[in-house]
Write a protein that holds these residues in place. Structure first.
Motif, PDB file in Angstrom:
ATOM      1  N   LEU A 158     -34.936   6.294  -7.428  1.00 32.49           N
ATOM      2  CA  LEU A 158     -33.579   5.833  -7.136  1.00 32.49           C
ATOM      3  C   LEU A 158     -33.255   5.975  -5.651  1.00 32.49           C
ATOM      4  O   LEU A 158     -32.534   5.143  -5.083  1.00 32.49           O
ATOM      5  CB  LEU A 158     -32.570   6.628  -7.970  1.00 32.49           C
ATOM      6  CG  LEU A 158     -32.612   6.412  -9.489  1.00 32.49           C
ATOM      7  CD1 LEU A 158     -31.589   7.309 -10.178  1.00 32.49           C
ATOM      8  CD2 LEU A 158     -32.377   4.952  -9.852  1.00 32.49           C
ATOM      9  N   ALA A 159     -33.792   7.008  -5.017  1.00 31.17           N
ATOM     10  CA  ALA A 159     -33.566   7.177  -3.574  1.00 31.17           C
ATOM     11  C   ALA A 159     -34.218   6.045  -2.793  1.00 31.17           C
ATOM     12  O   ALA A 159     -33.646   5.536  -1.817  1.00 31.17           O
ATOM     13  CB  ALA A 159     -34.101   8.529  -3.120  1.00 31.17           C
TER      14      ALA A 159
ATOM     15  N   ALA B 117     -32.177   3.478  -0.395  1.00 24.75           N
ATOM     16  CA  ALA B 117     -32.535   3.246   1.008  1.00 24.75           C
ATOM     17  C   ALA B 117     -32.746   1.759   1.270  1.00 24.75           C
ATOM     18  O   ALA B 117     -32.324   1.229   2.308  1.00 24.75           O
ATOM     19  CB  ALA B 117     -33.791   4.038   1.358  1.00 24.75           C
ATOM     20  N   GLU B 118     -33.391   1.065   0.331  1.00 21.28           N
ATOM     21  CA  GLU B 118     -33.601  -0.377   0.474  1.00 21.28           C
ATOM     22  C   GLU B 118     -32.275  -1.139   0.519  1.00 21.28           C
ATOM     23  O   GLU B 118     -32.164  -2.178   1.166  1.00 21.28           O
ATOM     24  CB  GLU B 118     -34.454  -0.896  -0.681  1.00 21.28           C
ATOM     25  CG  GLU B 118     -35.897  -0.413  -0.659  1.00 21.28           C
ATOM     26  CD  GLU B 118     -36.634  -0.767  -1.942  1.00 21.28           C
ATOM     27  OE1 GLU B 118     -36.017  -1.413  -2.823  1.00 21.28           O
ATOM     28  OE2 GLU B 118     -37.814  -0.380  -2.073  1.00 21.28           O
ATOM     29  N   GLU B 119     -31.271  -0.589  -0.168  1.00 21.35           N
ATOM     30  CA  GLU B 119     -29.988  -1.288  -0.258  1.00 21.35           C
ATOM     31  C   GLU B 119     -28.986  -0.818   0.795  1.00 21.35           C
ATOM     32  O   GLU B 119     -27.823  -1.219   0.762  1.00 21.35           O
ATOM     33  CB  GLU B 119     -29.418  -1.128  -1.665  1.00 21.35           C
ATOM     34  CG  GLU B 119     -30.308  -1.792  -2.722  1.00 21.35           C
ATOM     35  CD  GLU B 119     -29.693  -1.812  -4.106  1.00 21.35           C
ATOM     36  OE1 GLU B 119     -28.648  -1.141  -4.307  1.00 21.35           O
ATOM     37  OE2 GLU B 119     -30.244  -2.488  -4.987  1.00 21.35           O
ATOM     38  N   GLY B 120     -29.421   0.025   1.717  1.00 22.69           N
ATOM     39  CA  GLY B 120     -28.576   0.334   2.862  1.00 22.69           C
ATOM     40  C   GLY B 120     -28.142   1.771   3.027  1.00 22.69           C
ATOM     41  O   GLY B 120     -27.520   2.116   4.047  1.00 22.69           O
ATOM     42  N   ALA B 121     -28.409   2.634   2.065  1.00 25.10           N
ATOM     43  CA  ALA B 121     -28.055   4.042   2.238  1.00 25.10           C
ATOM     44  C   ALA B 121     -28.970   4.669   3.284  1.00 25.10           C
ATOM     45  O   ALA B 121     -30.146   4.316   3.397  1.00 25.10           O
ATOM     46  CB  ALA B 121     -28.188   4.785   0.911  1.00 25.10           C
ATOM     47  N   GLU B 122     -28.435   5.624   4.036  1.00 26.93           N
ATOM     48  CA  GLU B 122     -29.226   6.314   5.046  1.00 26.93           C
ATOM     49  C   GLU B 122     -29.408   7.775   4.631  1.00 26.93           C
ATOM     50  O   GLU B 122     -28.439   8.478   4.361  1.00 26.93           O
ATOM     51  CB  GLU B 122     -28.556   6.214   6.413  1.00 26.93           C
ATOM     52  CG  GLU B 122     -28.482   4.765   6.916  1.00 26.93           C
ATOM     53  CD  GLU B 122     -27.988   4.657   8.349  1.00 26.93           C
ATOM     54  OE1 GLU B 122     -27.940   5.705   9.035  1.00 26.93           O
ATOM     55  OE2 GLU B 122     -27.654   3.537   8.777  1.00 26.93           O
ATOM     56  N   PHE B 123     -30.678   8.199   4.559  1.00 26.34           N
ATOM     57  CA  PHE B 123     -31.020   9.545   4.127  1.00 26.34           C
ATOM     58  C   PHE B 123     -31.435  10.395   5.324  1.00 26.34           C
ATOM     59  O   PHE B 123     -32.175   9.929   6.197  1.00 26.34           O
ATOM     60  CB  PHE B 123     -32.146   9.510   3.092  1.00 26.34           C
ATOM     61  CG  PHE B 123     -31.711   9.030   1.732  1.00 26.34           C
ATOM     62  CD1 PHE B 123     -31.350   9.922   0.741  1.00 26.34           C
ATOM     63  CD2 PHE B 123     -31.631   7.666   1.456  1.00 26.34           C
ATOM     64  CE1 PHE B 123     -30.933   9.488  -0.505  1.00 26.34           C
ATOM     65  CE2 PHE B 123     -31.209   7.213   0.209  1.00 26.34           C
ATOM     66  CZ  PHE B 123     -30.865   8.132  -0.773  1.00 26.34           C
ATOM     67  N   TYR B 124     -30.978  11.624   5.329  1.00 26.32           N
ATOM     68  CA  TYR B 124     -31.324  12.579   6.377  1.00 26.32           C
ATOM     69  C   TYR B 124     -31.945  13.792   5.688  1.00 26.32           C
ATOM     70  O   TYR B 124     -31.236  14.699   5.230  1.00 26.32           O
ATOM     71  CB  TYR B 124     -30.088  12.961   7.186  1.00 26.32           C
ATOM     72  CG  TYR B 124     -29.488  11.798   7.939  1.00 26.32           C
ATOM     73  CD1 TYR B 124     -29.833  11.530   9.263  1.00 26.32           C
ATOM     74  CD2 TYR B 124     -28.592  10.926   7.309  1.00 26.32           C
ATOM     75  CE1 TYR B 124     -29.299  10.456   9.943  1.00 26.32           C
ATOM     76  CE2 TYR B 124     -28.044   9.850   7.983  1.00 26.32           C
ATOM     77  CZ  TYR B 124     -28.405   9.607   9.299  1.00 26.32           C
ATOM     78  OH  TYR B 124     -27.877   8.524   9.971  1.00 26.32           O
ATOM     79  N   PHE B 125     -33.266  13.760   5.575  1.00 24.60           N
ATOM     80  CA  PHE B 125     -33.977  14.854   4.928  1.00 24.60           C
ATOM     81  C   PHE B 125     -34.179  16.011   5.908  1.00 24.60           C
ATOM     82  O   PHE B 125     -34.094  15.837   7.126  1.00 24.60           O
ATOM     83  CB  PHE B 125     -35.313  14.371   4.384  1.00 24.60           C
ATOM     84  CG  PHE B 125     -35.173  13.430   3.215  1.00 24.60           C
ATOM     85  CD1 PHE B 125     -34.883  13.914   1.951  1.00 24.60           C
ATOM     86  CD2 PHE B 125     -35.305  12.055   3.387  1.00 24.60           C
ATOM     87  CE1 PHE B 125     -34.738  13.053   0.871  1.00 24.60           C
ATOM     88  CE2 PHE B 125     -35.159  11.185   2.310  1.00 24.60           C
ATOM     89  CZ  PHE B 125     -34.875  11.686   1.046  1.00 24.60           C
TER      90      PHE B 125
END
Length: 562
Positions: free
Chosen positions: A206-207, A211-219
């Motif tokens: 799901l992550a 991300a593909e749909e525009g969410a930005e992740f900061y791991f």
């Protein structure tokens, strides 16, 4: 995330002595040490400097930033509550960032569930809620319970569609509907990932979709402090390798950081029952709870429900049977007619033969199917149990290979050796138990007469149990929309807490397992709190109807007694 521990080695070798230390060592994974002597720092009521010292949350105001970013919604935590929040924010047309302390997404569990309101009557749903309230000694936040009843079904359907979209559909579907006379509370459950897989694989998929749909992740970027203006939450500070980053949130911050089981300071005060036991998870140090406390939030005073279980060393049905229980000295120490979720209450007091009170053994013989039948139960077949014998099967299916710990031996001497307990003591305990069976009364511990059946038919079976803390299921006080509230029960604007870092859904001392409700409440709170944060209401922009997924559940097994 399960700790990388070989369970059998832990139980049989010198690692026994390290068991107690493991729980403490998980705290050290969380954050750099901070002094507990910071008298000049203002600590929120109900908390201590030691709480913060064991977490990533920071007391001192942070004002210097290496970067600043702005989104509509900022989610802190990428798990079973955080990912639904991220994906739902995208569906609602919002920009969204997700901060995650770990280098990857993290999730546990397999089952989740929800009410299918289209097939339920209001009265039956109310009856189900009352039955749940009774089961938890009426210690539940009724607003949260209603939230679950009203929104979990749509969340379940939505999750099925999302899982299909990412190519990771549920591996089983169940019908756990409850009937009350001629009325129905329609309830469904799905399972994602056959062991050793679990929700972790689904959340990772799901992550990727988010991300593909525009969410930005900061791991590897934990949230360490909320940004407050005029009593409202307007952002969160993340701590990256390069320094502090200010993440502005024009709509809301959604805190989904999980429980506090690895923060020994919080555990000792709010969940002392859990203190003596090893924890299954790591780095769950209450960061989100402490950040919200600095913003005016406070901890629920209702008993904090814990999930204690071991359904990995043997099949779950075995855990619910009153087989002879012995400690690591081979001595019987309790009345065995206690449900697994409450074993901890006896183990912490009576099981003193091991450094870890969660370790003990349960003994039965090869006539167990017939004996269990006389109790009105159905026993797992021997071929199912064999799957849990270490080394018996080259590639066992549906298990965590490093956690299985069931043994079958021709003699009690051999079984004792396999279990790592003194043979003479085990044989004496079995002999005494058989004497009690012959007498027809358990004058030692008061076990009900129906369970007094002798252990006399070889081969003999033994399960080496390891009860650990899977989750602590209570946290911050929230209102019926999962908004964090202050001590006047006024919502802190722009701040939501979801999943197991929030709420009082179960205030009983032990979590009552209700067909996947634990993970189901995490998925549901993450999705619908975000809808409320963005729209002010609880109607999703892209709802998924039961009719879109009901075929998946066609022919699904019924729950016993449903």
């Amino acid at each position: 995330m399960r700790a990388n521990i070989n369970r059998r080695s832990f139980l049989k070798g010198v690692a026994l002595a390290a068991g107690a230390g493991m729980a403490a060592s998980t705290v050290g994974c969380a954050a750099e040490s901070r002094s507990a002597d910071q008298a000049d720092v203002s600590v929120p009521e109900g908390f201590t400097v030691e709480d913060f010292a064991a977490s990533q949350a920071e007391l001192e105001p942070i004002t210097d930033f290496v970067d600043e970013k702005t989104y509509d919604v900022v989610v802190v935590g990428a798990g079973t509550a955080g990912l639904p929040a991220v994906l739902t924010a995208l569906e609602e047309g919002a920009t969204v960032a997700c901060l995650q302390k770990e280098a990857t997404t993290i999730a546990q569990g397999n089952n989740s569930s929800g009410f299918i309101l289209e097939e339920s009557t209001d009265n039956a749903v109310n009856k189900w809620m009352q039955a749940y309230r009774k089961a938890v000694q009426y210690r539940t936040n009724l607003a949260q319970l209603e939230f679950f009843a009203l929104h979990s079904g749509e969340t379940l359907c939505w999750l099925d569609k999302m899982a299909e979209k990412v190519g990771y559909p549920a591996c089983t579907y169940n019908d756990t509907t409850r009937t009350y006379g001629d009325e129905v509370a329609s309830f469904r459950r799905h399972t994602f990932g056959q062991k050793p897989e679990n929700h972790g694989q689904l959340i990772a998929a799901l992550a990727n979709l988010a991300a593909e749909e525009g969410a930005e992740f900061y791991f590897s970027t934990p949230g360490v402090q909320l940004v407050m203006e005029d009593g409202a939450c307007v952002g969160v500070v993340g701590k990256a390798e390069t320094g502090y980053i200010k993440f502005n949130a024009t709509k809301a911050v959604i805190v989904a950081t999980g429980d506090y089981q690895n923060n020994e300071s919080l555990v000792s005060r709010y969940s002392p029952d859990a203190a003596p036991f090893t924890r299954k998870q790591v780095n769950k140090t209450g960061d989100g709870i402490l950040m919200c406390a600095l913003a005016g939030g406070w901890m629920s005073h209702v008993g904090h429900a814990k999930q204690f279980h071991d359904m990995d060393s043997a099949p779950k049905p075995i855990a619910e049977l009153p087989f002879l229980a012995v400690d690591m000295n081979g001595d019987r120490f309790m009345n065995e007619d206690i449900p697994m979720i409450s074993w901890n209450l006896t183990l912490a007091e009576k099981n003193t033969a091991s450094e870890d009170p969660g370790i003990f053994c349960r003994i039965f013989d090869s006539a167990y199917p017939e004996k269990i039948a006389t109790w009105g139960g159905t026993a797992p077949k021997p071929e199912v149990l064999q799957n849990y014998i270490p080394g018996f099967t080259d590639s066992p299916k549906g298990v965590y290979p490093d956690l299985i710990n069931t043994h079958r031996c021709d003699t009690l001497d051999e079984l004792a050796d396999e279990l790592g307990i003194p043979a003479a003591n085990l044989k004496a305990s079995v002999e005494r138990f058989n004497e009690l069976c012959a007498q027809g009364k358990d004058v030692d511990f008061g076990l009900d007469e129906q369970y007094l059946v002798p252990i006399d038919t070889p081969p003999f079976w033994g399960v080496s149990q390891w009860i650990r803390v899977s989750a602590i299921c209570s946290g911050l006080v929230v209102n019926g929309n999962y908004q964090v509230v202050n001590r006047n029960r006024e919502a802190v604007a722009g701040l939501y807490a979801v999943g197991f870092c929030a709420g009082e859904l179960c205030g009983n001392h032990d979590w009552i397992y209700t067909d996947g409700m634990a993970a189901g409440s995490c998925f549901t709170s993450g999705r619908y709190a975000t809808i409320h944060a963005i729209t002010g209401g609880l109607s999703p922009a892209k709802p998924v109807a039961w009719s879109e997924v009901k075929d998946l559940y066609a022919g699904a097994p019924k729950a016993p007694g449903a």
